[in-house]
Scaffold this motif. Structure first.
Motif, short mmCIF file in Angstrom:
data_model
loop_
_atom_site.label_atom_id
_atom_site.label_comp_id
_atom_site.label_asym_id
_atom_site.label_seq_id
_atom_site.Cartn_x
_atom_site.Cartn_y
_atom_site.Cartn_z
N PHE A 38 -27.88 -53.60 1.77
CA PHE A 38 -26.43 -53.61 1.63
C PHE A 38 -25.91 -52.18 1.62
O PHE A 38 -26.67 -51.23 1.40
N GLY A 39 -24.62 -52.01 1.87
CA GLY A 39 -24.04 -50.68 1.80
C GLY A 39 -23.17 -50.40 3.00
O GLY A 39 -22.92 -51.24 3.85
N SER A 40 -22.68 -49.18 3.07
CA SER A 40 -21.76 -48.78 4.13
C SER A 40 -22.39 -47.64 4.93
O SER A 40 -23.39 -47.06 4.56
N GLU A 41 -21.75 -47.34 6.07
CA GLU A 41 -22.18 -46.22 6.87
C GLU A 41 -21.50 -44.96 6.36
O GLU A 41 -20.87 -44.95 5.30
N ALA A 42 -21.63 -43.85 7.12
CA ALA A 42 -21.05 -42.58 6.68
C ALA A 42 -19.56 -42.75 6.38
O ALA A 42 -18.85 -43.52 7.02
N ARG A 43 -19.09 -42.00 5.38
CA ARG A 43 -17.72 -42.16 4.89
C ARG A 43 -16.78 -41.15 5.53
O ARG A 43 -17.07 -39.96 5.60
N ARG A 44 -15.64 -41.64 5.98
CA ARG A 44 -14.57 -40.77 6.48
C ARG A 44 -13.73 -40.31 5.29
O ARG A 44 -13.60 -41.01 4.28
N GLY A 45 -13.16 -39.13 5.41
CA GLY A 45 -12.32 -38.63 4.32
C GLY A 45 -11.76 -37.27 4.63
O GLY A 45 -11.74 -36.82 5.79
N ARG A 46 -11.32 -36.59 3.59
CA ARG A 46 -10.76 -35.24 3.75
C ARG A 46 -11.33 -34.33 2.67
O ARG A 46 -11.79 -34.79 1.63
N PHE B 156 -22.13 -38.40 4.27
CA PHE B 156 -23.41 -39.02 4.60
C PHE B 156 -24.10 -39.61 3.37
O PHE B 156 -25.09 -40.33 3.51
N LEU B 157 -23.61 -39.28 2.19
CA LEU B 157 -24.10 -39.91 0.96
C LEU B 157 -23.21 -41.11 0.69
O LEU B 157 -22.03 -40.96 0.36
N ASN C 60 -23.21 -32.98 -3.28
CA ASN C 60 -23.45 -34.35 -3.70
C ASN C 60 -22.39 -35.22 -3.04
O ASN C 60 -21.78 -34.80 -2.05
N ARG C 61 -22.12 -36.39 -3.58
CA ARG C 61 -21.15 -37.28 -2.93
C ARG C 61 -19.73 -36.75 -3.00
O ARG C 61 -18.89 -37.13 -2.18
#
Length: 294
Positions: free
Chosen positions: A68-76, A138-139, A265-266
């Motif tokens: 379970f989980g998500s792929e790489a996170r988009r953000g700023r 990527f985390l 880190n995240r």
């Protein structure tokens, strides 16, 4: 005369029987005293080691455990206020557009990004299919499975992932990053893929785990540090154990050759503005560069 000869022969036979005895039959030989224990009781069996159970579970983890989980996170990225940059932000859309304008052979690299004030505030890397993401993205807070054994994430990462260079997996591309989930399912990756999986796993169990980017013995490398109880431990994520786990985290101060340049880190990114050969990851020479927001 003949009777005397027979008597002499009979006496010799009787004497030979007394001296040498009679040969034993097969049945008589089997009746000889046997050892106090049969051979199968001499073989000692030892209980299975904890590491063996981990190795057995790894063979089935991809098919029998729920992934379970998500792929790489988009953000700023928002620059840290201590930089005096006024909280300036940078979006990943800007990063992607800048990279897209480059020549194709230059897109697959890890890049550093500066604020208007000229300070390094962000780093991005090329994903396998979705273009550049900020490194913190990527985390993804993904783990293969739960465990209460503190050494198991390090041990399992080493055994699960086979080391493969990016150009072997992605022909024509120099530097490609994978999320923990992607690396686990593919069963392979290079140094940053190992480090991302291990750091994500440790952080999910409450550790202050960070991915470090820098050099080792003159070559680009990625590894993991864990900050705990005033100590810094360095985990070489690509170390391939034997069948036994290393039951003690090594102190960073005992490992030479690592030259850290940045760590994340995240949520945050730190830049090393001190000595290149430092073994300290928690002092004032590490500048908090920015925070990641989704």
């Amino acid at each position: 005369m003949q009777d005397r000869l027979y008597a002499m022969i009979l006496a010799c036979l009787i004497l030979a029987g007394l001296l040498f005895g009679e040969p034993q039959s097969a049945q008589q030989q089997q009746q000889r005293p046997q050892p106090a224990w049969p051979p199968e009781q001499v073989v000692r069996t030892f209980p299975a080691r904890e590491e063996d159970s981990v190795l057995q579970s790894l063979q089935q983890a991809g098919s029998t455990r729920e992934l379970f989980g998500s792929e790489a996170r988009r953000g700023r990225i928002v620059a840290a206020s201590s930089q005096g940059a006024g909280g300036a932000s940078m979006t990943d859309e800007r990063v992607r557009s800048s990279v897209a304008a480059m020549l194709p052979e230059r897109r697959s690299y890890t890049y550093s990004w500066k604020s208007a004030a000229g300070q390094l505030v962000a780093m991005s890397a090329d994903h396998a299919v979705d273009g550049h993401f900020f490194v913190q993205g990527f985390l993804t807070d993904w783990i293969p499975y739960e465990t209460q054994r503190w050494w198991e994430p390090w041990f399992a990462t080493a055994h699960k992932l086979r080391y493969r260079y990016d150009h072997q997996r992605y022909p024509g591309r120099a530097d490609v990053w994978q999320t923990a989930r992607e690396s686990w399912l593919q069963g392979s990756g290079d140094c940053e893929d190992h480090a991302l999986l291990l750091a994500d796993w440790l952080a999910s169990h409450g550790e202050d785990a960070r991915v470090v980017l820098g050099e080792l013995n003159g070559s680009g490398h990625a590894w993991v540090v864990v900050l705990r109880d005033g100590q810094t431990y360095l985990l070489e994520a690509t170390r391939k154990f034997g069948r036994r786990a290393l039951r003690q985290y090594p102190l960073a101060s005992t490992l030479a050759g690592y030259q850290p340049q940045a760590m994340f880190n995240r949520d945050s990114l730190w830049i090393n503005e001190g000595a290149t050969m430092t073994t300290r990851y928690d002092d004032e020479r590490w500048r908090l560069a920015s925070h990641f927001w989704q």
